[in-house]
Design a protein around this motif. Structure first.
Motif, PDB file in Angstrom:
ATOM      1  N   SER A  99       0.831  -1.201   0.000  1.00  0.00           N
ATOM      2  CA  SER A  99       0.000   0.000   0.000  1.00  0.00           C
ATOM      3  C   SER A  99       0.861   1.244   0.000  1.00  0.00           C
ATOM      4  CB  SER A  99      -0.917   0.015   1.231  1.00  0.00           C
ATOM      5  OG  SER A  99      -1.675   1.209   1.287  1.00  0.00           O
ATOM      6  N   GLY A 100       0.373   2.262  -0.671  1.00  0.00           N
ATOM      7  CA  GLY A 100       0.976   3.569  -0.544  1.00  0.00           C
ATOM      8  C   GLY A 100       0.578   4.192   0.781  1.00  0.00           C
ATOM      9  N   GLU A 101       1.312   5.195   1.169  1.00  0.00           N
ATOM     10  CA  GLU A 101       1.073   5.839   2.462  1.00  0.00           C
ATOM     11  C   GLU A 101      -0.313   6.460   2.545  1.00  0.00           C
ATOM     12  OE1 GLU A 101       3.242   9.337   5.147  1.00  0.00           O
ATOM     13  OE2 GLU A 101       3.923   8.879   3.112  1.00  0.00           O
ATOM     14  N   ILE A 102      -0.797   6.999   1.442  1.00  0.00           N
ATOM     15  CA  ILE A 102      -2.087   7.696   1.452  1.00  0.00           C
ATOM     16  C   ILE A 102      -3.227   6.704   1.636  1.00  0.00           C
ATOM     17  CG2 ILE A 102      -3.612   9.194   0.121  1.00  0.00           C
ATOM     18  CD1 ILE A 102      -0.976  10.136  -1.327  1.00  0.00           C
ATOM     19  N   ALA A 103      -3.210   5.595   0.897  1.00  0.00           N
ATOM     20  CA  ALA A 103      -4.234   4.565   1.077  1.00  0.00           C
ATOM     21  C   ALA A 103      -4.162   3.952   2.468  1.00  0.00           C
ATOM     22  CB  ALA A 103      -4.085   3.485   0.015  1.00  0.00           C
ATOM     23  N   ALA A 104      -2.933   3.782   2.977  1.00  0.00           N
ATOM     24  CA  ALA A 104      -2.762   3.200   4.312  1.00  0.00           C
ATOM     25  C   ALA A 104      -3.368   4.080   5.390  1.00  0.00           C
ATOM     26  CB  ALA A 104      -1.281   2.970   4.592  1.00  0.00           C
ATOM     27  N   ALA A 105      -3.403   5.387   5.151  1.00  0.00           N
ATOM     28  CA  ALA A 105      -3.961   6.311   6.136  1.00  0.00           C
ATOM     29  C   ALA A 105      -5.449   6.530   5.941  1.00  0.00           C
ATOM     30  CB  ALA A 105      -3.240   7.653   6.049  1.00  0.00           C
ATOM     31  N   SER A 106      -6.004   5.963   4.879  1.00  0.00           N
ATOM     32  CA  SER A 106      -7.397   6.244   4.564  1.00  0.00           C
ATOM     33  C   SER A 106      -8.241   4.978   4.603  1.00  0.00           C
ATOM     34  CB  SER A 106      -7.485   6.928   3.191  1.00  0.00           C
ATOM     35  OG  SER A 106      -8.819   7.236   2.865  1.00  0.00           O
ATOM     36  N   GLN A 160      -8.957  -2.142  -9.900  1.00  0.00           N
ATOM     37  CA  GLN A 160     -10.288  -1.752  -9.446  1.00  0.00           C
ATOM     38  C   GLN A 160     -10.205  -0.339  -8.889  1.00  0.00           C
ATOM     39  OE1 GLN A 160     -13.521  -3.217  -9.180  1.00  0.00           O
ATOM     40  NE2 GLN A 160     -13.962  -1.143  -8.505  1.00  0.00           N
ATOM     41  N   PRO A 161     -10.896   0.649  -9.479  1.00  0.00           N
ATOM     42  CA  PRO A 161     -10.840   2.019  -8.945  1.00  0.00           C
ATOM     43  C   PRO A 161     -11.406   2.077  -7.532  1.00  0.00           C
ATOM     44  CG  PRO A 161     -11.831   1.981 -11.139  1.00  0.00           C
ATOM     45  CD  PRO A 161     -11.739   0.554 -10.685  1.00  0.00           C
ATOM     46  N   ILE A 162     -10.746   2.839  -6.652  1.00  0.00           N
ATOM     47  CA  ILE A 162     -11.246   2.995  -5.282  1.00  0.00           C
ATOM     48  C   ILE A 162     -11.360   4.475  -4.895  1.00  0.00           C
ATOM     49  CG2 ILE A 162     -10.476   0.732  -4.476  1.00  0.00           C
ATOM     50  CD1 ILE A 162      -8.032   2.063  -3.239  1.00  0.00           C
ATOM     51  N   LEU A 236       0.151  18.413  -2.186  1.00  0.00           N
ATOM     52  CA  LEU A 236      -0.097  17.232  -1.366  1.00  0.00           C
ATOM     53  C   LEU A 236      -1.577  16.866  -1.408  1.00  0.00           C
ATOM     54  CD1 LEU A 236       2.080  18.176   1.740  1.00  0.00           C
ATOM     55  CD2 LEU A 236       2.602  16.447   0.008  1.00  0.00           C
ATOM     56  N   PRO A 237      -1.912  15.602  -1.161  1.00  0.00           N
ATOM     57  CA  PRO A 237      -3.323  15.209  -1.118  1.00  0.00           C
ATOM     58  C   PRO A 237      -4.055  15.989  -0.022  1.00  0.00           C
ATOM     59  CG  PRO A 237      -1.903  13.283  -1.200  1.00  0.00           C
ATOM     60  CD  PRO A 237      -1.010  14.443  -0.955  1.00  0.00           C
ATOM     61  N   GLU A 238      -5.173  16.583  -0.387  1.00  0.00           N
ATOM     62  CA  GLU A 238      -5.902  17.427   0.567  1.00  0.00           C
ATOM     63  C   GLU A 238      -6.278  16.665   1.836  1.00  0.00           C
ATOM     64  OE1 GLU A 238      -9.359  18.891   2.653  1.00  0.00           O
ATOM     65  OE2 GLU A 238      -9.378  17.140   1.323  1.00  0.00           O
ATOM     66  N   THR A 239      -6.625  15.378   1.686  1.00  0.00           N
ATOM     67  CA  THR A 239      -7.016  14.604   2.860  1.00  0.00           C
ATOM     68  C   THR A 239      -5.879  14.449   3.866  1.00  0.00           C
ATOM     69  OG1 THR A 239      -8.033  12.529   3.581  1.00  0.00           O
ATOM     70  CG2 THR A 239      -6.431  12.374   1.803  1.00  0.00           C
ATOM     71  N   MET A 240      -4.611  14.484   3.386  1.00  0.00           N
ATOM     72  CA  MET A 240      -3.465  14.308   4.268  1.00  0.00           C
ATOM     73  C   MET A 240      -3.092  15.595   5.003  1.00  0.00           C
ATOM     74  SD  MET A 240      -2.455  11.073   3.993  1.00  0.00           S
ATOM     75  CE  MET A 240      -0.720  10.933   4.400  1.00  0.00           C
ATOM     76  N   PRO A 290     -13.290   8.281   2.687  1.00  0.00           N
ATOM     77  CA  PRO A 290     -14.681   8.260   3.102  1.00  0.00           C
ATOM     78  C   PRO A 290     -15.104   9.482   3.876  1.00  0.00           C
ATOM     79  CG  PRO A 290     -13.373   6.759   4.443  1.00  0.00           C
ATOM     80  CD  PRO A 290     -12.487   7.234   3.324  1.00  0.00           C
ATOM     81  N   GLY A 291     -14.117  10.250   4.416  1.00  0.00           N
ATOM     82  CA  GLY A 291     -14.457  11.492   5.158  1.00  0.00           C
ATOM     83  C   GLY A 291     -14.727  12.642   4.240  1.00  0.00           C
TER      84      GLY A 291
END
Length: 291
Positions: A99-106, A160-162, A236-240, A290-291
């Motif tokens: 997993s990438g860090e972003i998916a791992a945190a989400s 599979q898109p997530i 950077l990804p806004e969610t992070m 999901p947030g």
């Protein structure tokens, strides 16, 4: 009838799936000599050679390929039947997830929690890495399922898109108060060929601003700390960075890039293991943010 045991079928199947004795040994939690011994047992029983040596490599003979191609659907069918009976609750084994860090945190924590709840006999090994490295590990059989930034187009990968994330140009409060890109700033990013790196370069050109230098770091959390402490700016990804923006520790200093960061779950295109296919099927219900 020759006495070929189920573990022989399993061994031949994993050699076919992963391509080498060593990879099959790692998957089956044994040693390469043990795998070689199992192959010799089958060869002795059948009176044929399944492999021949070419330099340092062992290559399937024509009859060996025929046998392994025939064995794989037999073993896969048995696995599938046993798992279907228990609705996968009786599944066991090790699944190696990248997993990438972003998916791992989400989305990854909820996915792992669901697997632990529904399949208590399954063990998971999770390793964080960048997309390019994860793809390499997936293709060589060192990972079974990966969550990565995409889109990834390869005939050897099934995806599979997530979901997708917005990106934000951010800098620390002091840099923003000093005018942001009114003067060239150091820019930080994940390393090329990360999709974030490409989005950063596209955004610089789109906004018509100059970077004093372009620097890289392979950890998003470290990038956040660098720019928050006045080290420059970053896409950077806004969610992070949502929390840091809300607290004022980071400030958006340019309009958000049009390009979003897309994420996918991926397995090998030729993946046949029922458990891996079931976990991949479940990724269709994930959402990266999901947030």
């Amino acid at each position: 009838m020759k006495r070929i045991a189920l573990y022989h079928l399993e061994t031949l199947t994993w050699i076919a799936r992963l391509g080498t004795f060593q990879a099959a040994a790692e998957r089956l939690h044994t040693t390469q000599p043990a795998i070689s011994a199992r192959v010799r047992e089958v060869e002795d029983q059948l009176g044929i050679a399944l492999f021949r040596r070419e330099g340092r490599r062992m290559v399937l003979t024509a009859r060996g390929r025929l046998l392994i191609d025939s064995c794989e659907p037999l073993w896969t069918g048995l696995e599938q039947a046993l798992l279907d009976i228990s609705d996968f609750a009786g599944a066991s084994g090790m699944i190696r997830i990248g997993s990438g860090e972003i998916a791992a945190a989400s989305c990854l924590p909820a996915f792992i929690q669901a697997v632990e709840r529904d399949m208590p006999g399954v063990s998971m090994e999770v390793e964080l890495d960048l997309t390019a490295r994860m793809l390499q590990l997936l293709l060589t059989g060192a990972r079974d399922l990966v969550f990565l930034a995409g889109p990834v187009a390869s005939p050897n990968i099934r995806t599979q898109p997530i979901g997708a994330l917005h990106l934000a140009w951010v800098a620390g409060r002091a840099v923003a108060q000093a005018g942001g890109f009114a003067r060239p700033l150091p820019v930080w990013s994940l390393p090329d060929p990360s999709p974030i790196h490409g989005a950063m370069r596209d955004a610089l050109a789109q906004q018509g601003v100059a970077a004093r230098s372009i620097n890289s770091c392979n950890n998003v959390r470290t990038l956040v700390e660098i720019v928050a402490n006045g080290g420059g700016a970053a896409v950077l990804p806004e969610t992070m960075v949502r929390g840091e923006i809300a607290s004022g520790r980071l400030v958006e200093i340019l309009p958000r890039p049009d390009r979003m960061l897309h994420f996918e779950a991926a397995i090998r295109a030729r993946e046949q293991e029922p458990l891996v296919l079931e976990l991949f099927r479940r990724t269709a219900g994930l959402q990266i943010d999901p947030g």
